[in-house]
Design an enzyme around this catalytic site. Structure first.
Site, PDB file in Angstrom:
ATOM      1  N   ASP A 322       0.841  -1.198   0.000  1.00 23.08           N
ATOM      2  CA  ASP A 322       0.000   0.000   0.000  1.00 23.08           C
ATOM      3  C   ASP A 322       0.877   1.250   0.000  1.00 23.08           C
ATOM      4  O   ASP A 322       1.878   1.312   0.731  1.00 23.08           O
ATOM      5  CB  ASP A 322      -0.915  -0.019   1.226  1.00 23.08           C
ATOM      6  CG  ASP A 322      -1.922   1.127   1.217  1.00 23.08           C
ATOM      7  OD1 ASP A 322      -2.201   1.650   0.123  1.00 23.08           O
ATOM      8  OD2 ASP A 322      -2.399   1.506   2.294  1.00 23.08           O
ATOM      9  N   GLU A 325       2.181   2.890   3.104  1.00 20.57           N
ATOM     10  CA  GLU A 325       3.312   2.286   3.800  1.00 20.57           C
ATOM     11  C   GLU A 325       4.653   2.773   3.269  1.00 20.57           C
ATOM     12  O   GLU A 325       5.700   2.418   3.822  1.00 20.57           O
ATOM     13  CB  GLU A 325       3.246   0.761   3.689  1.00 20.57           C
ATOM     14  CG  GLU A 325       2.079   0.137   4.420  1.00 20.57           C
ATOM     15  CD  GLU A 325       2.152   0.378   5.918  1.00 20.57           C
ATOM     16  OE1 GLU A 325       3.208   0.116   6.503  1.00 20.57           O
ATOM     17  OE2 GLU A 325       1.153   0.839   6.490  1.00 20.57           O
ATOM     18  N   ASP A 360      -2.405  -3.705   4.328  1.00 24.32           N
ATOM     19  CA  ASP A 360      -1.197  -2.972   3.964  1.00 24.32           C
ATOM     20  C   ASP A 360      -0.323  -3.738   2.976  1.00 24.32           C
ATOM     21  O   ASP A 360       0.421  -3.121   2.211  1.00 24.32           O
ATOM     22  CB  ASP A 360      -0.378  -2.665   5.226  1.00 24.32           C
ATOM     23  CG  ASP A 360      -1.135  -1.763   6.193  1.00 24.32           C
ATOM     24  OD1 ASP A 360      -1.802  -0.826   5.716  1.00 24.32           O
ATOM     25  OD2 ASP A 360      -1.084  -2.014   7.416  1.00 24.32           O
TER      26      ASP A 360
END
Length: 610
Positions: A322, A325, A360
């Protein structure tokens, strides 16, 4: 049958009574047929109005009185009133309106498949054949046939071939239809060409207007109509013929024979070209850009029922990160995110940064597509999501999400995302742990509950480098695990579609969702059903987890059904204990009287919750 005998329809025991409003019925039938000729969707509105008028047993004095009937709006009533006024001007104010003029064909009862104008058009054509055969008259209207390897052509073929598979469900959802049809189309179904806002999917509206495609339900299901099935069968037969004998000779031989079922796969339909020039927004299927290979068909077009498979060796495993991140934040937070990217690069991990609507990190099986010589853009390969998704939490972030309620919501969304192996990656935050707003014992209990009660796998690491090491090891493990597996695309809308690895045993295949469908279905603020809103309401109650809310929803899917159950209770005590015996979770425990009383107070009382 003598003229005095009443007209009877086949299959009916008794003759239907005549419609008491034949003029209105005749005008509505004409309006429907005209709209049907032009491919307008309003034809279905007229048909519904016809059905309502056929069921009404009383004569109407004007169209305004028809407003009491279903499907009669202001627009239809105004059209009928205008026609009625014109009829009275032409035939006199005392002209009968509950019977047809002398010499007019009977209106009868217009069914769904009736077409009262067809005999008139046929008679006119027979009376003046010169209009259809050259001269100064209008050319004969040609059948609509989408161009080879266009969006419409690919959609028809895909739906037809899917319907021929034994056990086929008879329809396809949008995402799976796009993925399958992309193999048969030169134009992208998701990315428009440069300078254009239309994709190959835009041609679906044309297929629906031409009554070749049927769209039903929500989420939308696409299936072939009877006309579309017949056309798609001819297209598929022509495709198989072109593979065997060459496309050019096949089409030429069929045209020379002049027999039935002639399909022109290379020339675009004149009427459709004219419609595109005058109404470009209707279709968006740029048929003039379709390329035809004179030497034969593309090898990909020969893939029929197994077109939705990814065979071993035809795909690669990619880690999706993601973008949150890797970017955002300031100071030490930004440095940690950059360190994660550098560690993954240093470890040689094949990863891709994109926006993920839930989680994530996750992994996809991305199809290997060779670049086409002379083509500017590389072809877009299919991409299926593996059943592993990771939510990464630092202890300080976990503390904040528990306080503001995001933690429960995130777990609930992870459980509903469609992936079977959710993982929580919990990262320590070192000395910063002493400044957290919640006691360490509370955070530790939340982590244990996530694993034991909610059923997530929890992996604990010390810092960013260990997080990157875990992602690296997982990527290599999944690459090894899936290297000999045949992947099948499944649809998220089909509940229970696709068995888990344990259910499949040792079979080297598995069913996975496409990445587009997965990410679209995980949008946080998308339109929600009543059931989803009800679940969110329940989860705002202290102590009512996702498992408990799901158990309540299995028995009472909406607030209305729950309130109806409360109304059927004979006493207040019975209402308080209505939900207490509902079982939830893997341990199959009862919801209990305390939570049952709290829910009852929330929905049935105006006092303070106790």
């Amino acid at each position: 049958m003598s003229a005095s005998e009443p007209h009877r329809r086949l299959g009916r025991k008794r003759a239907l009574p005549p419609c008491p409003n034949p003029l209105f019925l005749r005008w509505l039938t004409e309006l429907r047929d005209q709209a049907q000729e032009k491919g307008l969707k309003i034809q279905y509105t007229y048909q519904k109005a016809i059905n309502s008028l056929n069921k009404y047993p009383l004569p109407l004095q004007n169209a305004k009185e028809a407003k009491i009937l279903q499907n009669f709006g202001d627009g239809i009533c105004k059209i009928l009133d205008d026609k009625l006024q014109r009829h009275l001007r032409e035939n006199g104010p005392d002209a009968p309106i509950h019977s047809l003029p002398e010499g007019a064909p009977p209106a009868g009862r217009a069914d769904n498949n009736s077409n009262s104008l067809a005999p008139t058009r046929k008679t006119n054509a027979a009376r003046d054949p010169g209009k259809d055969k050259g001269g100064g008259g209008r050319r004969k209207k040609r059948e609509y046939v989408p161009q080879k390897r266009s969006g419409g052509h690919a959609v028809l073929l895909t739906l037809y071939r899917q319907s021929q598979i034994p056990g086929s469900k008879g329809f396809m959802f949008k995402m799976e239809l796009q993925d399958e049809a992309q193999l048969l189309c030169d134009k992208s179904f998701s990315v428009p060409d440069l300078g254009s806002k239309y994709t190959a999917w835009s041609s679906v509206s044309t297929l629906i207007q031409k009554s070749l495609l049927v769209k039903t339900h929500n989420p939308a299901r696409y299936s072939l109509s009877e006309e579309g099935l017949a056309l798609a069968e001819r297209l598929d037969a022509a495709e198989q013929g072109s593979e065997a004998r060459g496309e050019g000779s096949q089409v030429q031989e069929e045209e020379e024979e002049g027999g039935p079922g002639v399909v022109d796969l290379t020339a675009s339909d004149e009427e459709e070209e004219e419609e595109d020039r005058t109404h470009p927004a209707k279709t968006g299927d740029s048929q003039t850009e379709t390329k035809v290979d004179a030497t034969g068909s593309d090898p990909q077009t020969s893939r029929k029922p197994n077109a939705g498979l990814l065979l071993p060796g035809t795909y690669e495993i990619v880690l999706c990160v993601d973008f949150i991140e890797t970017t955002g934040g300031g100071g030490s937070s930004h440095q940690r995110k950059q360190e994660l990217v550098k560690e993954l690069q240093r470890n040689g991990v094949n990863f891709d940064i994109r926006k993920l609507n839930v989680g994530d990190f996750l992994w996809t099986a991305r199809e290997k597509v060779a670049p086409v010589p002379g083509q500017l853009r590389a072809a877009v390969g299919r991409e299926l999501v593996l059943d592993y998704v990771i939510e990464r939490k630092r202890m300080d972030d976990l503390c904040g999400s528990i306080i503001d309620g995001r933690f429960r919501e995130q777990k609930f969304r992870l459980k509903r995302c469609g992936l079977r192996r959710p993982v929580y990656l919990v990262e320590e935050c070192g000395a910063a742990a002493s400044h957290l707003s919640l006691p360490e014992a509370t955070l530790q209990q939340a982590i244990v509950n996530t694993q034991v009660v909610d059923g997530f796998f929890v992996k604990r690491v010390q810092d960013v480098r260990e997080s990157a090491a875990y992602l690296t090891i997982m990527t290599r493990y999944l690459t090894k695990l899936y290297q000999n597996r045949t992947l099948v695309c499944r649809s998220r809308e089909l509940e229970g579609d696709g068995a888990s690895d344990e259910e499949r045993g040792s079979l080297p295949s598995c069913s996975l969702m496409s990445f587009t469908e997965f990410n679209h279905g995980a949008v946080k603020n998308k339109s929600q059903t009543v059931r989803e809103v009800f679940a969110r309401q329940l989860m705002q109650i202290s102590g009512l987890s996702g498992d408990k809310a799901a158990a309540i929803l299995e028995r009472y899917s909406t607030p209305y059904s729950l309130l109806s159950a409360y109304e059927q209770c004979s006493s207040e005590a019975e209402k308080e204990k209505l939900l207490s015996s509902i079982r939830y979770g893997k341990l199959n425990r009862n919801l209990g009287p305390a939570l049952s009383r709290t829910v009852w107070q929330l929905y049935c009382s105006q006092g303070v919750l106790t």
